[in-house]
Scaffold this active site. Structure first.
Site, PDB file in Angstrom:
ATOM      1  CG  ASN A  99      -1.685   1.259   1.408  1.00  0.00           C
ATOM      2  OD1 ASN A  99      -1.861   2.015   0.450  1.00  0.00           O
ATOM      3  ND2 ASN A  99      -2.168   1.520   2.620  1.00  0.00           N
TER       4      ASN A  99
ATOM      5  CE  LYS B 271       0.380   3.444   4.853  1.00  0.00           C
ATOM      6  NZ  LYS B 271       0.083   3.567   6.254  1.00  0.00           N
TER       7      LYS B 271
ATOM      8  CG  HIS C  81      -5.871   1.907   4.868  1.00  0.00           C
ATOM      9  ND1 HIS C  81      -5.446   2.802   5.816  1.00  0.00           N
ATOM     10  CD2 HIS C  81      -4.861   1.017   4.704  1.00  0.00           C
ATOM     11  CE1 HIS C  81      -4.217   2.469   6.204  1.00  0.00           C
ATOM     12  NE2 HIS C  81      -3.842   1.392   5.539  1.00  0.00           N
TER      13      HIS C  81
ATOM     14  CD  GLU D 141      -3.017   5.414   6.571  1.00  0.00           C
ATOM     15  OE1 GLU D 141      -2.956   5.508   5.334  1.00  0.00           O
ATOM     16  OE2 GLU D 141      -2.128   4.844   7.260  1.00  0.00           O
TER      17      GLU D 141
ATOM     18  CB  SER E  72       4.933  -2.246  11.869  1.00  0.00           C
ATOM     19  OG  SER E  72       4.511  -0.914  12.114  1.00  0.00           O
TER      20      SER E  72
ATOM     21  CD  GLU F 135      -3.649  -2.619   7.086  1.00  0.00           C
ATOM     22  OE1 GLU F 135      -2.560  -2.898   6.606  1.00  0.00           O
ATOM     23  OE2 GLU F 135      -4.223  -1.536   6.890  1.00  0.00           O
TER      24      GLU F 135
ATOM     25  N   GLY G 163       2.202   1.909  10.632  1.00  0.00           N
ATOM     26  CA  GLY G 163       3.172   2.993  10.503  1.00  0.00           C
ATOM     27  C   GLY G 163       3.874   3.355  11.801  1.00  0.00           C
TER      28      GLY G 163
END
Ligand code: PEP
Length: 249
Positions: free
Chosen positions: A10, A12, A95, A97, A213, A167, A173
């Site tokens: 991904n 991003k 996702h 985010e 991660s 996730e 991250g």
């Protein structure tokens, strides 16, 4: 039937179109694999040059988002037909985010999952808990709700082809990976939830990734777990390390 592993990057909001092509050319020989499905999920503007750069390789291209309408007055959005016409095969949906910064809900994610299937796109539907939810002991309740609503009205044959990415938000991250036990426990719980919604056959076939991660050092142990069928990889997908993650064995 053994499930085939799937490792997706991904990207991003990283890489301009020319940088994207350079990265594909760097990674292409490193991610060659006959055993693992490899997907690069890239920003919308990078899709066309990345599809072109991936031609003749084992890499499939994914989008990071998509809208749930066919076409029309939705300024700034990308339709499923635009993605398929450009050569996209997968689409990341929901996702964390997007849920956090762009107000996506389980209901809008469900609309997108349905629309993706209508167009022959494979959704990579993301779910995962916050640190607070984990500490309160409500991780599985929260994720079960995300999965149940996300798969509403999705037929069994389609669900078999879907990918779910677990996730934990606190691991994205942050460099803080879930332990293999934590990751496996939730992925097994998601599979059990799919068996409840559908049946054992669907639960056996659907692929569940871990994300948060993942790196060259922890991929092998995570991917060896019974219910973890690969990974959704953010930061490490932009580096040569991604090759080591794909070839984790
Ligand atoms: C992600 O973006 O889905 C992700 C898991 O990021 P990272 O690997 O950087 O934690």
């Amino acid at each position: 039937m053994a499930r085939r592993k799937i490792v997706a990057g991904n990207w991003k909001m990283n890489k301009t179109p020319s940088e994207a092509v350079a990265l594909v050319n760097e990674l292409k020989p490193l991610v060659a694999s006959e055993d693992v499905d490899v997907v690069f999920c890239v920003p919308a503007i990078d899709i066309i040059p990345v599809v072109e750069a991936c031609k003749g390789s084992n890499i499939e291209v994914g989008a990071e988002n998509m809208y749930f309408e066919e076409s029309g007055a939705y300024t700034g959005e990308i339709s499923p037909a635009m993605l398929t016409d450009a050569g996209v095969k997968y689409v990341v949906l929901g996702h964390s985010e997007r849920r956090e910064y762009f107000a996506e809900t389980n209901e809008t994610v469900n609309k997108k999952v349905l629309k993706a299937f209508e167009h022959g796109l494979t959704p990579i539907m993301c779910c995962g808990e916050t640190l607070e939810q984990r500490e309160q002991g409500v991780t599985m309740d929260f994720i079960r709700q995300q999965v149940k609503v996300g798969f509403q009205n999705v037929g069994a044959e389609q669900a078999k082809k879907a990918v779910i990415a677990y996730e934990p938000i606190w691991a994205i991250g942050t460099g803080k990976t879930a332990t293999t036990e934590q990751a496996e426990e939730v992925c097994a719980g998601i599979r059990a939830c799919i068996a409840e919604i559908y049946d054992d056959a669907v639960a056996e076939e659907i692929r569940i990734q871990y994300g948060g991660s993942v790196n060259a050092g922890n991929a092998a142990e995570l991917f060896a777990q019974a219910d973890i069928d690969g990974g959704l990889v953010g930061g490490a997908s932009l580096k040569a390390d991604f090759g080591k993650i794909v070839n984790y064995k």
